[in-house]
Design an enzyme around this catalytic site. Sequence first.
Site, PDB file in Angstrom:
ATOM      1  N   THR A 259       7.522   1.084   0.916  1.00 37.61           N
ATOM      2  CA  THR A 259       8.423   1.670   0.291  1.00 37.61           C
ATOM      3  C   THR A 259       8.536   2.794  -0.298  1.00 37.61           C
ATOM      4  OG1 THR A 259       8.663  -0.852   0.238  1.00 37.61           O
ATOM      5  CG2 THR A 259       9.889   0.214  -1.032  1.00 37.61           C
TER       6      THR A 259
ATOM      7  N   SER B 290       0.910  -1.358   0.317  1.00 36.78           N
ATOM      8  CA  SER B 290       0.022  -0.463   0.134  1.00 36.78           C
ATOM      9  C   SER B 290       0.655   1.205   0.367  1.00 36.78           C
ATOM     10  CB  SER B 290      -0.989  -0.095   1.130  1.00 36.78           C
ATOM     11  OG  SER B 290      -2.314  -1.316   1.472  1.00 36.78           O
TER      12      SER B 290
HETATM   13  P1  GDP Z   1       4.275  -1.466   0.952  1.00 41.18           P
HETATM   14  O1  GDP Z   1       4.044  -2.529  -0.028  1.00 41.18           O
HETATM   15  O2  GDP Z   1       3.704  -0.372   1.612  1.00 41.18           O
HETATM   16  O3  GDP Z   1       5.793  -0.598   1.082  1.00 41.18           O
HETATM   17  O4  GDP Z   1       3.616  -0.870  -0.729  1.00 41.18           O
HETATM   18  P2  GDP Z   1       4.631   0.055  -1.762  1.00 41.18           P
HETATM   19  O5  GDP Z   1       5.397   0.842  -1.619  1.00 41.18           O
HETATM   20  O6  GDP Z   1       6.064  -1.331  -2.398  1.00 41.18           O
HETATM   21  O7  GDP Z   1       3.789  -0.080  -3.070  1.00 41.18           O
HETATM   22  C1  GDP Z   1       3.026  -1.010  -3.446  1.00 41.18           C
HETATM   23  C2  GDP Z   1       1.875  -0.735  -4.894  1.00 41.18           C
HETATM   24  O8  GDP Z   1       1.380   0.210  -4.705  1.00 41.18           O
HETATM   25  C3  GDP Z   1       3.551  -0.607  -6.325  1.00 41.18           C
HETATM   26  O9  GDP Z   1       2.990  -1.659  -7.165  1.00 41.18           O
HETATM   27  C4  GDP Z   1       3.915   0.845  -6.116  1.00 41.18           C
HETATM   28  O10 GDP Z   1       3.949   1.137  -7.188  1.00 41.18           O
HETATM   29  C5  GDP Z   1       1.898   1.141  -5.755  1.00 41.18           C
HETATM   30  N1  GDP Z   1       2.076   3.078  -4.582  1.00 41.18           N
HETATM   31  C6  GDP Z   1       2.962   2.521  -4.187  1.00 41.18           C
HETATM   32  N2  GDP Z   1       2.350   4.597  -3.625  1.00 41.18           N
HETATM   33  C7  GDP Z   1       1.341   4.854  -4.557  1.00 41.18           C
HETATM   34  C8  GDP Z   1       0.840   6.384  -5.002  1.00 41.18           C
HETATM   35  O11 GDP Z   1       0.699   6.884  -3.819  1.00 41.18           O
HETATM   36  N3  GDP Z   1      -0.482   5.766  -5.799  1.00 41.18           N
HETATM   37  C9  GDP Z   1      -0.450   4.724  -6.845  1.00 41.18           C
HETATM   38  N4  GDP Z   1      -1.640   4.690  -7.281  1.00 41.18           N
HETATM   39  N5  GDP Z   1       0.209   4.031  -6.511  1.00 41.18           N
HETATM   40  C10 GDP Z   1       1.238   3.625  -5.691  1.00 41.18           C
HETATM   41  P1  PGA Z   2       5.647  -4.924   2.151  1.00 39.46           P
HETATM   42  O1  PGA Z   2       6.371  -5.530   2.852  1.00 39.46           O
HETATM   43  O2  PGA Z   2       4.669  -4.091   3.083  1.00 39.46           O
HETATM   44  O3  PGA Z   2       6.442  -3.982   1.871  1.00 39.46           O
HETATM   45  O4  PGA Z   2       4.699  -5.725   1.405  1.00 39.46           O
HETATM   46  C1  PGA Z   2       6.707  -6.954   3.290  1.00 39.46           C
HETATM   47  C2  PGA Z   2       5.250  -8.000   3.507  1.00 39.46           C
HETATM   48  O5  PGA Z   2       5.152  -7.492   4.627  1.00 39.46           O
HETATM   49  O6  PGA Z   2       5.175  -8.907   3.237  1.00 39.46           O
HETATM   50 MN    MN Z   3       8.093  -1.808   1.252  1.00 40.86          MN
END
Ligand code: GDP
Ligand code: PGA
Ligand code: MN
Length: 615
Positions: A269, A266
């Site tokens: 990262t 979400s």
């Molecule tokens: P994490 O797993 O919480 O670290 O999330 P990530 O940063 O890896 O993002 C997960 C997915 O959400 C990826 O495919 C990103 O491209 C997308 N994403 C992250 N930030 C945004 C945003 O601000 N807007 C949109 N539309 N998508 C986002």
């Molecule tokens: P994510 O980290 O939150 O960046 O997806 C790995 C996980 O929670 O499985």
């Molecule tokens: Mn992440």
Amino acid sequence: MDNIAKILSDAGLENPAVAEYVAHWAGITEPAAIEVISAKDDDRLIAEGLATGEIAPAGDGLYYSRSYYKDTARSEERTVVATHNPQEAGIYNNWHDATEVTARQLESMKGASRSKTMYVVPYLMAPPKSPLEKWARGVELTDNLTVVLHMIRMARVGVEHLNNLENPAEFVRAVHVTGDLKNLGQGTDKDKRLFATVADERTILHFGSSYGGNALLGKIAHGLRQASYDGWASGEFLSEQFMLIGIKDKLKDHTYYVCGGFPSASGKTNLAMMLAPDALGDRYEVYFYGDDIVWLHVGEDGKIYGMNPEYGAFGVAKDTNWKSNPTAMDAIKEGSKTLFTNVAYNPETQELWWEGKTPDYPEDVTGWRDWKGEKISDRPADRQRCEAKGDEWAHPNSRFTTSLANVPNVAPDYEEPQGVPIDAIIFGGRVKDREPLIRAITDLAEGVYDGLTLGAQATFAAEGKEGVLRYDPMSMRPFMSYPEGDYATHWLKLIGSAKEQPIFAHVNWFQRDPEDGHFRWPGYRDNLRALLWLLDVKEGRAEGVQTPVGILPKKEELNLDGFEGDDADLDKLLSIDTDLWKKEMGYRREHLAQFKNLPEQIWAAHERIEQAFNA
Ligand code: GDP
Ligand code: PGA
Ligand code: MN
Ligand code: MN
């Protein structure tokens, strides 16, 4: 046993309690060899992995691995927290009896590493000399080389972290056995996998996966589940699935620190790696401290400090490109020793590709294989570019694993032992309607309430239905290790004991237009605009508009220099849909009513908000 003590000692690991632990588990899993790992073994292990084909070369200093096709995400249904006290059963921690779970794992692990090497991976989930160091030591035993390569990138790995301890037995015992992946009945009613944290014994027993989210025990099981349990049991700290950034105002020469929880996939990262929008870059700079885990504690000066226990980033590859996340692209470039999992790979050219890396699929499909290893050219012509879900070249949860030192915006003081003083705590998830861009919350109980009622559409980072709205308290649902009511109490107490209260906020980058489904907020770099406003509220520079669920920005209070988003969309994002919220309040009541011993302050916060909507 003598023999094992010698293997460890020859590798420089002089801890009798570790020797005893290794001997115990080697007796059960029966590995063919035992090897102690430090970070300096990385090059040799990479060479071994390349020689056996367990990993593949992906250009200069980049590596590729594929996990079994039924083993690509965390499995929440198969994950349990076990203790000896049934009172510690919550709604989400999937509590089990410690004795039963241990017996079951012993049975599954018996002889299960035969003909394999048991790698002994001593690690530290904290910067060295951190005030929380005693909670951060662990030793992962794993029979999987790729898991070791991940661990070296994601945690501080080395014998020095387990030597010369005041209490040699004070470390987390983390046992990972891959199992026979093709015969584990994944997803059936005879599923043999089980991922167990025996929290009151500080022992982690994971069986039946080699995917990072199930197998990197320092990160997922220790860093989050075990640590949040330890933090509660000791009263000393909180461990949360949070990102952590510094926002430097270069004009004022002041850095603010913001941390916060978003469910997997979400945006944590991406937020941590965010560059300021071009028009704001002269004034602001964003620093990366952490992207998945933060341990929060009260410092000697009485302020709340946040510390990232990890040493690397395990990021979602999908949609990572030079426009959306140039920082990540830089962090995973040639020479970075990044390890990629389950993206598409071309063994002929050693290239990698994932959906969203470039606007279109590679022109020429020659040589390309999808994440399962199947040749794209073997697909019918109309399926050579994925048109439908399930047909992607890369798995939607494909990942890159890289060390923090590779991240170009990593903070110069990211190894500061106590962490950094926290100004703001934010929560957010993928919600297609109802949740505005940002709402600031100044009251502690309302902030904790907001975390507890965090809801989001499910994502592909865990097995299960994508897109269904579910509650995910503090974004910790998959990592919850003790009852939710106690969780809330611990939060109120720990944060409440600080000399300065952080401001809270709920953010949403994922609201969509119901007509055509487009995201109303451009997201990514523009997210900084919402956070700057929050800091303005904290500093009394913005007043916003009070609503029942917090303070919303007035449009003119947002820094919109160079903003290219749509104005009508922005109006929607800065308003409250009272009908949807009233309905939501009913769901929240049911959600909270499940939790035993929920503190009165949380119910009072709920009632206040409900009454404000009905006024
Ligand atoms: P994490 O797993 O919480 O670290 O999330 P990530 O940063 O890896 O993002 C997960 C997915 O959400 C990826 O495919 C990103 O491209 C997308 N994403 C992250 N930030 C945004 C945003 O601000 N807007 C949109 N539309 N998508 C986002
Ligand atoms: P994510 O980290 O939150 O960046 O997806 C790995 C996980 O929670 O499985
Ligand atoms: Mn992440
Ligand atoms: Mn995570």
